[in-house]
Design a protein around this motif. Structure first.
Motif, short mmCIF file in Angstrom:
data_model
loop_
_atom_site.label_atom_id
_atom_site.label_comp_id
_atom_site.label_asym_id
_atom_site.label_seq_id
_atom_site.Cartn_x
_atom_site.Cartn_y
_atom_site.Cartn_z
N ASN A 1 -106.98 65.59 29.68
CA ASN A 1 -106.93 65.33 28.22
C ASN A 1 -106.79 66.26 27.13
O ASN A 1 -106.86 67.64 27.59
CB ASN A 1 -108.29 64.72 28.12
N ASN A 2 -106.32 65.92 26.06
CA ASN A 2 -106.44 67.10 24.71
C ASN A 2 -107.54 66.56 24.06
O ASN A 2 -107.41 65.29 23.39
CB ASN A 2 -105.05 67.00 24.02
N TRP B 1 -95.69 64.78 28.44
CA TRP B 1 -95.92 64.05 29.55
C TRP B 1 -96.47 62.46 28.90
O TRP B 1 -96.67 62.34 27.63
CB TRP B 1 -97.17 64.56 30.28
N TYR C 1 -110.83 67.80 13.02
CA TYR C 1 -109.41 67.11 13.49
C TYR C 1 -109.04 66.04 12.46
O TYR C 1 -110.06 65.27 12.00
CB TYR C 1 -109.42 66.58 14.67
N ARG D 1 -111.68 55.47 18.54
CA ARG D 1 -110.57 56.20 18.09
C ARG D 1 -109.55 55.51 17.48
O ARG D 1 -109.66 54.04 17.73
CB ARG D 1 -110.24 57.23 19.35
N PHE E 1 -100.82 62.91 19.36
CA PHE E 1 -101.67 63.76 18.54
C PHE E 1 -102.00 62.99 17.17
O PHE E 1 -102.83 63.14 16.67
CB PHE E 1 -101.24 65.22 18.20
N ALA F 1 -106.29 60.07 16.27
CA ALA F 1 -107.51 60.85 16.27
C ALA F 1 -108.64 60.21 17.07
O ALA F 1 -108.92 59.04 17.28
CB ALA F 1 -107.97 60.98 14.88
N LYS F 2 -109.51 61.11 17.60
CA LYS F 2 -110.38 60.60 18.56
C LYS F 2 -111.98 60.83 17.83
O LYS F 2 -112.08 61.66 16.91
CB LYS F 2 -110.59 61.72 19.77
N1 MTE Z 1 -108.36 64.14 18.48
C1 MTE Z 1 -109.28 65.13 18.36
N2 MTE Z 1 -110.45 64.84 17.54
N3 MTE Z 1 -109.18 66.35 18.77
C2 MTE Z 1 -107.93 66.67 19.45
O1 MTE Z 1 -108.03 67.51 19.93
N4 MTE Z 1 -105.87 65.60 20.71
C3 MTE Z 1 -104.89 64.75 20.37
C4 MTE Z 1 -105.22 63.39 20.31
N5 MTE Z 1 -106.66 62.91 19.40
C5 MTE Z 1 -107.12 65.51 19.88
C6 MTE Z 1 -107.32 64.34 19.17
C7 MTE Z 1 -103.86 64.88 21.36
S1 MTE Z 1 -102.84 66.34 21.37
C8 MTE Z 1 -103.44 64.07 22.21
S2 MTE Z 1 -102.08 64.00 23.34
C9 MTE Z 1 -104.47 62.75 22.54
O2 MTE Z 1 -105.36 62.90 21.59
C10 MTE Z 1 -104.81 62.64 23.95
O3 MTE Z 1 -105.72 61.62 24.14
P1 MTE Z 1 -106.11 61.35 25.70
O4 MTE Z 1 -106.76 62.80 26.05
O5 MTE Z 1 -107.06 60.24 25.71
O6 MTE Z 1 -105.00 61.26 26.46
#
Ligand code: MTE
Length: 326
Positions: A86-87, A148, A198, A232, A241, A244-245
């Motif tokens: 994950n990121n 990826w 973020y 999200r 990216f 947003a999560k």
């Molecule tokens: N959202 C937050 N809050 N923080 C993060 O670092 N990374 C982003 C995105 N949303 C990120 C984020 C990136 S770079 C990617 S590729 C995806 O989330 C990864 O989602 P996954 O881990 O569910 O595959």
């Protein structure tokens, strides 16, 4: 859009929903057994020490219906890979960090604030959002800017359904999403040069596109914390990216909002960030990608324009220079 099943992938590598249910049952059984043993030994959370990834897998099932917007034909990436690669920089910069650290994220109570160019600012509770529309399972390709990719069965409904409840004003041309941020909880974040929370954004027509998903789950269960619980964004034709999560605020704006990775390096991460094999990242090619979880000899995939969703979304960018607006 339909994509044929590549011949190099064994059907045994595909996780079916039944296998997935068995997987969860097995994990719950193991967790139960380990917990009982741990209690007997007086050692707390023994199961979690053996498998930290378990902590984030609440396993709560979500009722879903099949979606006509699902992408079929490609094998799903395993739950294990989706939840352990994950990121989520708030929980560390290594791909394995979020599975270890994101249990710290408090996912209840949870609300989303709606502000900016709306008739009236409002706050939505997560429980109400979960009931707003029927939850759909949508299998989408997930393509990261780092070249990826995965295939993920997300659960949610079109973001447009939520936006309709927000009553944006005609002057709202962009939407900004802000993630949860608490430096005491996300203690891995403070050492980084990123200005938190973020932040990501979309043009209003992108946000209203039916493919853009307000996402509450994956593989039929609530989102594991490391994947952005409890809610999200997922925009399948853009680099990951943009999605947003763990969002806590949605802002409607007249002007394009600042976004985290664009602020970091504007020449590397554009605002649009549509998946585009014809526009390389300054430091690597975007023509091919590595499909996570496949045997190394069959990982290489040709990257598709708009991640394979060109039929549905190319018209959003008619007349735009996609090299300049990368
Ligand atoms: N959202 C937050 N809050 N923080 C993060 O670092 N990374 C982003 C995105 N949303 C990120 C984020 C990136 S770079 C990617 S590729 C995806 O989330 C990864 O989602 P996954 O881990 O569910 O595959």
């Amino acid at each position: 859009m339909l994509i044929g099943k590549p011949p190099d992938i064994q059907s045994s590598e595909i996780t079916s929903p039944d296998q997935y249910a068995q997987y969860l049952d097995r994990r719950r059984f193991l967790r139960g057994a380990a917990a009982a043993g741990a209690a007997a030994l007086g050692v707390a959370r023994l199961a979690e020490i053996f498998d930290p990834g378990l902590r984030a897998q609440a396993g709560t099932k979500l009722e879903t219906v099949k979606s006509p917007l699902t992408t079929t034909g490609e094998p799903l990436t395993s739950l294990e890979d989706i939840t352990h690669y994950n990121n989520f920089y708030e929980f560390g910069v290594d791909k394995a960090d979020p599975a270890k650290n994101a249990e710290a994220l408090p996912t209840r109570p949870w609300t989303i604030r709606v502000e900016g160019k709306v008739k009236t600012p409002k706050t939505f509770d997560i429980e109400a959002l979960l009931k707003l529309r029927r939850l759909e399972e949508r299998v989408y390709r997930h393509r990261c800017v780092e070249a990826w990719s995965m295939v993920i069965p997300w659960v949610g409904y079109s973001l447009s359904e939520f936006i309709d409840q927000c009553d944006p004003l005609p002057s709202a041309k962009y939407v900004q999403f802000l993630s949860y941020y608490d430096h005491k909880v996300e203690k891995w974040a403070s050492g980084q040069a990123i200005s938190w929370p973020y932040s990501e954004g979309l043009r209003m027509d992108e946000a209203m596109h039916p493919l853009t998903l307000l996402t509450f789950g994956l593989y039929g269960q609530v989102l594991p914390n490391q994947n952005g619980a409890p809610v999200r964004i997922v925009v399948p034709w853009k680099y990951g990216f943009k999605s947003a999560k763990s969002i806590v605020a949605v802002r409607f704006l007249e002007k394009q909002p600042p976004t985290t990775w664009n602020d970091q390096a504007a020449n590397e991460y554009g605002f649009y960030s549509n998946v585009n094999p014809n526009v390389d990242h300054p430091r690597w090619s975007q023509k091919v990608e590595r499909r996570i979880g496949q045997p190394f000899y069959s990982q290489r995939r040709t990257t598709l324009m708009f991640n394979g969703y060109a039929d549905q979304v190319a018209s959003l960018y008619n007349g735009m220079d996609l090299k300049r607006n990368f």
